[in-house]
Design a protein around this motif. Sequence first.
Motif, PDB file in Angstrom:
ATOM      1  N   ILE A 296       0.863  -1.183   0.000  1.00 11.46           N
ATOM      2  CA  ILE A 296       0.000   0.000   0.000  1.00 11.46           C
ATOM      3  C   ILE A 296       0.900   1.234   0.000  1.00 11.46           C
ATOM      4  N   TRP A 297       0.561   2.227  -0.833  1.00 12.81           N
ATOM      5  CA  TRP A 297       1.454   3.369  -0.991  1.00 12.81           C
ATOM      6  C   TRP A 297       0.771   4.696  -0.714  1.00 12.81           C
ATOM      7  N   ILE A 298       1.612   5.671  -0.401  1.00 13.09           N
ATOM      8  CA  ILE A 298       1.174   7.052  -0.179  1.00 13.09           C
ATOM      9  C   ILE A 298       1.543   7.844  -1.430  1.00 13.09           C
ATOM     10  N   ARG A 299       0.638   8.692  -1.894  1.00 12.35           N
ATOM     11  CA  ARG A 299       0.878   9.459  -3.130  1.00 12.35           C
ATOM     12  C   ARG A 299       1.246  10.901  -2.796  1.00 12.35           C
ATOM     13  N   SER A 300       2.309  11.386  -3.457  1.00 14.52           N
ATOM     14  CA  SER A 300       2.695  12.792  -3.262  1.00 14.52           C
ATOM     15  C   SER A 300       1.832  13.684  -4.137  1.00 14.52           C
ATOM     16  N   PRO A 301       1.817  14.983  -3.859  1.00 16.36           N
ATOM     17  CA  PRO A 301       1.164  15.905  -4.791  1.00 16.36           C
ATOM     18  C   PRO A 301       1.873  15.843  -6.157  1.00 16.36           C
ATOM     19  N   THR A 302       1.131  16.175  -7.207  1.00 15.67           N
ATOM     20  CA  THR A 302       1.736  16.233  -8.545  1.00 15.67           C
ATOM     21  C   THR A 302       2.680  17.431  -8.620  1.00 15.67           C
ATOM     22  N   PHE A 303       3.823  17.245  -9.299  1.00 20.82           N
ATOM     23  CA  PHE A 303       4.769  18.359  -9.443  1.00 20.82           C
ATOM     24  C   PHE A 303       5.362  18.350 -10.856  1.00 20.82           C
ATOM     25  N   TRP A 304       5.767  19.556 -11.274  1.00 20.60           N
ATOM     26  CA  TRP A 304       6.371  19.717 -12.611  1.00 20.60           C
ATOM     27  C   TRP A 304       7.883  19.931 -12.468  1.00 20.60           C
ATOM     28  N   LEU A 305       8.654  19.114 -13.178  1.00 18.86           N
ATOM     29  CA  LEU A 305      10.111  19.287 -13.247  1.00 18.86           C
ATOM     30  C   LEU A 305      10.575  18.946 -14.657  1.00 18.86           C
ATOM     31  N   CYS A 306      11.471  19.769 -15.172  1.00 21.58           N
ATOM     32  CA  CYS A 306      12.108  19.490 -16.470  1.00 21.58           C
ATOM     33  C   CYS A 306      11.089  19.262 -17.584  1.00 21.58           C
ATOM     34  N   GLY A 307       9.985  19.987 -17.541  1.00 21.51           N
ATOM     35  CA  GLY A 307       9.022  19.930 -18.629  1.00 21.51           C
ATOM     36  C   GLY A 307       8.052  18.769 -18.574  1.00 21.51           C
ATOM     37  N   ASN A 308       8.052  17.968 -17.486  1.00 16.84           N
ATOM     38  CA  ASN A 308       7.123  16.848 -17.369  1.00 16.84           C
ATOM     39  C   ASN A 308       6.400  16.901 -16.022  1.00 16.84           C
ATOM     40  N   CYS A 309       5.257  16.207 -15.980  1.00 18.75           N
ATOM     41  CA  CYS A 309       4.444  16.155 -14.764  1.00 18.75           C
ATOM     42  C   CYS A 309       4.711  14.829 -14.045  1.00 18.75           C
ATOM     43  N   TRP A 310       4.970  14.883 -12.710  1.00 16.79           N
ATOM     44  CA  TRP A 310       5.375  13.699 -11.952  1.00 16.79           C
ATOM     45  C   TRP A 310       4.599  13.593 -10.629  1.00 16.79           C
ATOM     46  N   LEU A 331       9.044   6.679  -8.682  1.00 20.40           N
ATOM     47  CA  LEU A 331       8.822   7.934  -9.406  1.00 20.40           C
ATOM     48  C   LEU A 331       7.933   7.631 -10.608  1.00 20.40           C
ATOM     49  N   VAL A 332       6.843   8.395 -10.742  1.00 17.70           N
ATOM     50  CA  VAL A 332       5.848   8.115 -11.779  1.00 17.70           C
ATOM     51  C   VAL A 332       5.659   9.350 -12.660  1.00 17.70           C
ATOM     52  N   LEU A 333       5.631   9.124 -13.985  1.00 20.18           N
ATOM     53  CA  LEU A 333       5.312  10.186 -14.942  1.00 20.18           C
ATOM     54  C   LEU A 333       3.795  10.288 -15.018  1.00 20.18           C
ATOM     55  N   SER A 334       3.245  11.426 -14.598  1.00 25.32           N
ATOM     56  CA  SER A 334       1.794  11.552 -14.397  1.00 25.32           C
ATOM     57  C   SER A 334       1.091  12.068 -15.643  1.00 25.32           C
ATOM     58  N   ASP A 335      -0.162  11.581 -15.830  1.00 30.85           N
ATOM     59  CA  ASP A 335      -0.997  12.115 -16.902  1.00 30.85           C
ATOM     60  C   ASP A 335      -2.131  12.959 -16.331  1.00 30.85           C
ATOM     61  N   GLU A 336      -2.052  13.269 -15.062  1.00 31.65           N
ATOM     62  CA  GLU A 336      -3.146  13.960 -14.375  1.00 31.65           C
ATOM     63  C   GLU A 336      -3.421  15.334 -14.960  1.00 31.65           C
ATOM     64  N   ASP A 337      -2.351  16.090 -15.202  1.00 29.04           N
ATOM     65  CA  ASP A 337      -2.542  17.453 -15.686  1.00 29.04           C
ATOM     66  C   ASP A 337      -3.164  17.453 -17.076  1.00 29.04           C
ATOM     67  N   ILE A 338      -2.744  16.526 -17.916  1.00 32.82           N
ATOM     68  CA  ILE A 338      -3.292  16.445 -19.270  1.00 32.82           C
ATOM     69  C   ILE A 338      -4.761  16.050 -19.228  1.00 32.82           C
ATOM     70  N   LEU A 339      -5.092  15.105 -18.345  1.00 33.74           N
ATOM     71  CA  LEU A 339      -6.485  14.674 -18.233  1.00 33.74           C
ATOM     72  C   LEU A 339      -7.386  15.825 -17.802  1.00 33.74           C
ATOM     73  N   VAL A 340      -6.881  16.633 -16.869  1.00 34.90           N
ATOM     74  CA  VAL A 340      -7.681  17.760 -16.380  1.00 34.90           C
ATOM     75  C   VAL A 340      -7.942  18.753 -17.501  1.00 34.90           C
ATOM     76  N   ARG A 341      -6.911  19.012 -18.325  1.00 38.23           N
ATOM     77  CA  ARG A 341      -7.031  20.057 -19.343  1.00 38.23           C
ATOM     78  C   ARG A 341      -7.648  19.567 -20.642  1.00 38.23           C
ATOM     79  N   THR A 342      -7.429  18.284 -21.004  1.00 41.76           N
ATOM     80  CA  THR A 342      -7.897  17.805 -22.310  1.00 41.76           C
ATOM     81  C   THR A 342      -8.899  16.672 -22.227  1.00 41.76           C
ATOM     82  N   GLY A 343      -8.962  15.991 -21.082  1.00 41.29           N
ATOM     83  CA  GLY A 343      -9.857  14.843 -20.957  1.00 41.29           C
ATOM     84  C   GLY A 343      -9.313  13.601 -21.625  1.00 41.29           C
TER      85      GLY A 343
END
Length: 422
Positions: A296-310, A331-343
């Motif tokens: 079971i894992w704890i998730r950090s807030p999404t953050f932007w570094l080096c042009g990608n969302c993590w 470390l995970v490359l997130s699609d959250e920001d794209i989903l919010v903006r584009t669906g």
Amino acid sequence: MGHKVEQFVKDIDENLICPICKTVFEDPVICKDGHSFCKECIDQRLKESKKCPVDGRMIDNQTFSRNFVLCGILGKLDVFCQRPDESKDEKDVQQTCEWNGKLHSLAKHRETCPFQQVQCPNVNCNSKLQRRELANHEKVCWFKKVLCEECQLGMVLHQVEKHKADDCPETLILCPNECTDTQGMTVKIKRSKSQIHLTNNCKRTAIHCPFKDQGCSDKVERQHVEKHVQDNMAPHMMLLARQCSLLTKENQVLYDELKITKRKINDLEIEVINKSRYVWTILDFPTQVEKYTEGIWIRSPTFWLCGNCWFLKLYPNGRDKKSKEYVSLCLVLSDEDILVRTGKPFVVATNEVSVAYARITVKSQSQAASITHDVTLNPRFESTGVVSEVAMISKLMKTNEALSPDFCSVTDGCITVSCILS
């Protein structure tokens, strides 16, 4: 023009005399009226008049042909190469050719006759002399082509002396400053080395004082430089002291500028690091350890570094059985920001991930050393094509160690995880 009568051994019949030049026929031609002339004589006369020199009738070049009969008669006559002169003494007689023979052989004989007058073959030389004298003449002919003995430059003989006096780069000349060697003789150097000698070696060349850069403006002969330095030691030392003082001030200015530059570089490095760093503070970590079991894992807030969302996934009790006594982190490359903006899900190719390395650090709360892991990013695709985990550290640190006061705050139970991407 014909042959001179005196050149023949015997007296010449008057019928063998050209009516124009009054000498024995040479290359005779005959006209249709039977009159004969030397070819050269009649050609010249016809340029002046078209009348026959004998009977005055009109004639032209077309009426003449070679007189083969006369040619045959003349060719068999005996001639001298040079007729002997009985009035000359024995010495003069030795200067003339004694050959005699048939007229038709005279031309061939004269091609090699040592007493024949010939022109010097050197260009611009107008000397005419007997062939036997030619070899000696060519040795001293002023127009003979020669090479300079010093520099091997080609020229004619009369130019050699001036060339050596004014131009030859290899000719030895006296030093222009008339400097002398150890024996008191004026130094001789090659003309081509003259300037080098004056610049680097000549003891009479005026040169700057060695303390020129320090402010001494005197110029003295090279041979007197040492004496000049000795005689002016005190002024030179004052110049040196003044320059040292100026250099000290300049060095201090440069040192201050260097400190400012280093500070700016340090600030830039910090700025660059901060732009590629994310710090995650996990509150009440002991409670999280009790609450979240293995896997079971704890998730950090999404953050932007080096042009990608993590985002980070932290497993307080390990990700699987092999790491159940350790804290695991992913470390995970997130699609959250794209989903919010584009669906639409965030689908990227491996070569679109703009970073290659990650440094994960669990910061120490005390004097203990922080724990740091450097990992290479390895994007892993889900079956949907969405990039998921890119870096996994199964054993970040032991769970008990993470709960110790060295890493877990005694006051609020938080631990701090730092992520730097490059």
